[in-house]
Design a protein around this motif. Structure first.
Motif, short mmCIF file in Angstrom:
data_model
loop_
_atom_site.label_atom_id
_atom_site.label_comp_id
_atom_site.label_asym_id
_atom_site.label_seq_id
_atom_site.Cartn_x
_atom_site.Cartn_y
_atom_site.Cartn_z
N LEU A 180 1.26 30.33 21.96
CA LEU A 180 0.80 30.07 21.11
C LEU A 180 0.88 31.26 20.45
N ALA A 181 0.54 32.64 20.93
CA ALA A 181 0.38 33.36 20.44
C ALA A 181 1.34 34.09 18.96
N SER A 202 1.89 31.58 11.35
CA SER A 202 1.25 31.13 10.48
C SER A 202 1.13 32.08 9.88
N LEU A 203 0.46 33.27 10.16
CA LEU A 203 -0.11 34.25 9.26
C LEU A 203 0.69 34.90 8.51
N LYS A 213 3.21 45.58 5.67
CA LYS A 213 2.56 44.26 5.74
C LYS A 213 3.72 43.64 7.04
N ARG A 214 4.38 43.17 5.68
CA ARG A 214 4.92 41.60 6.25
C ARG A 214 6.25 42.33 7.22
N GLU A 217 5.10 42.83 15.75
CA GLU A 217 4.14 42.11 16.36
C GLU A 217 4.99 40.96 16.70
N ILE A 218 5.64 40.14 15.93
CA ILE A 218 5.97 38.80 16.76
C ILE A 218 7.27 38.96 17.48
N LEU A 219 8.50 40.31 16.94
CA LEU A 219 8.65 40.57 17.82
C LEU A 219 8.57 40.79 19.59
N GLU A 220 7.24 41.61 19.80
CA GLU A 220 7.11 42.13 20.84
C GLU A 220 7.07 40.72 21.56
#
Length: 221
Positions: free
Chosen positions: A41-42, A48-49, A60-61, A67-70
């Motif tokens: 979910l995260a 989506s962000l 920023k991207r 963060e997604i990779l984490e």
């Protein structure tokens, strides 16, 4: 009377094994929901962000992608944990290596010295009996933590003629009454059932200063 007692014990054991299976299903479902489900979910939210204008700048991207990779890494770890709980990957290294690993992991997790010994580092078993020995050792060590109040455990694996013998000894308080009563510990009953499925034998040597569990199975199980 003897037959009735055995039938009653069998019913109790079957009921207990079914409860174990149901509890295991619930635990796995809970872990999938709490761990894997939340991570996915995260992960979806993070992706989506990326579509929002606020992340149009490269920095920023890039930060958001990190963060997604984490989250991906955390999800992979959760999947590996679930798989390991179903069948420990360490068993792929062989019986001796897996039991030795379990001894080290027990020491690390509980602060109780646990030493593995063998007279034949080349001992190998098929997957099913190897998994059974791994699981009964796991159950034995869990019982030691719960009941023995020990500060040392010795695990010994050896060949004895056409058999393999696994001994788990602790220096705890012992179980002096076991010799004179029916064993009510469902943990021990489950161990006896697992070993019995391999046409093996399970014995307990115990007193006021420590307990030794002895598992004997055919070497070609």
């Amino acid at each position: 009377m003897g037959k009735e007692v055995k039938e009653e014990e069998l019913r109790e054991l079957i009921d207990h094994q079914e409860k174990i299976r149901e509890d295991e299903r619930k635990r796995i479902a809970r872990e999938i929901h709490d761990e894997l489900g939340q991570h996915l979910l995260a992960f979806r939210i993070e992706v989506s962000l990326l579509k929002q204008e606020i992340f149009d700048s490269y920095d920023k991207r890039s930060e958001r992608i990190d963060e997604i990779l984490e989250h991906v890494d955390t999800t992979v770890k959760s999947v590996r944990t679930l798989i390991n709980n179903l069948r420990p990957a360490v068993l792929d290294l062989g019986l001796v290596a897996s039991l030795e690993w379990q001894a080290r992991d027990f020491t690390r997790a509980n602060g109780i010295e646990c030493v593995f010994h063998t007279n034949d580092a080349a001992i190998e078993l098929d997957d099913k009996p190897a998994t059974v020995l791994f699981r009964v050792l796991q159950e034995a060590l869990t019982n030691i933590v719960k009941h023995a109040r020990a500060d040392r455990v010795d695990i010994r694996l050896k060949r004895d003629g056409g058999n393999l013998v696994l001994q788990v000894s602790d220096n705890g308080v012992g179980m002096p009454k076991v010799r004179n009563r029916k064993i009510k510990s469902y943990g021990l009953a489950g161990i006896r059932e697992r070993i019995g499925m391999l046409n093996g034998e399970f014995k307990i040597a115990t007193g006021d200063t420590g307990t030794t569990l002895i598992f004997t199975i055919p070497a070609n199980s």
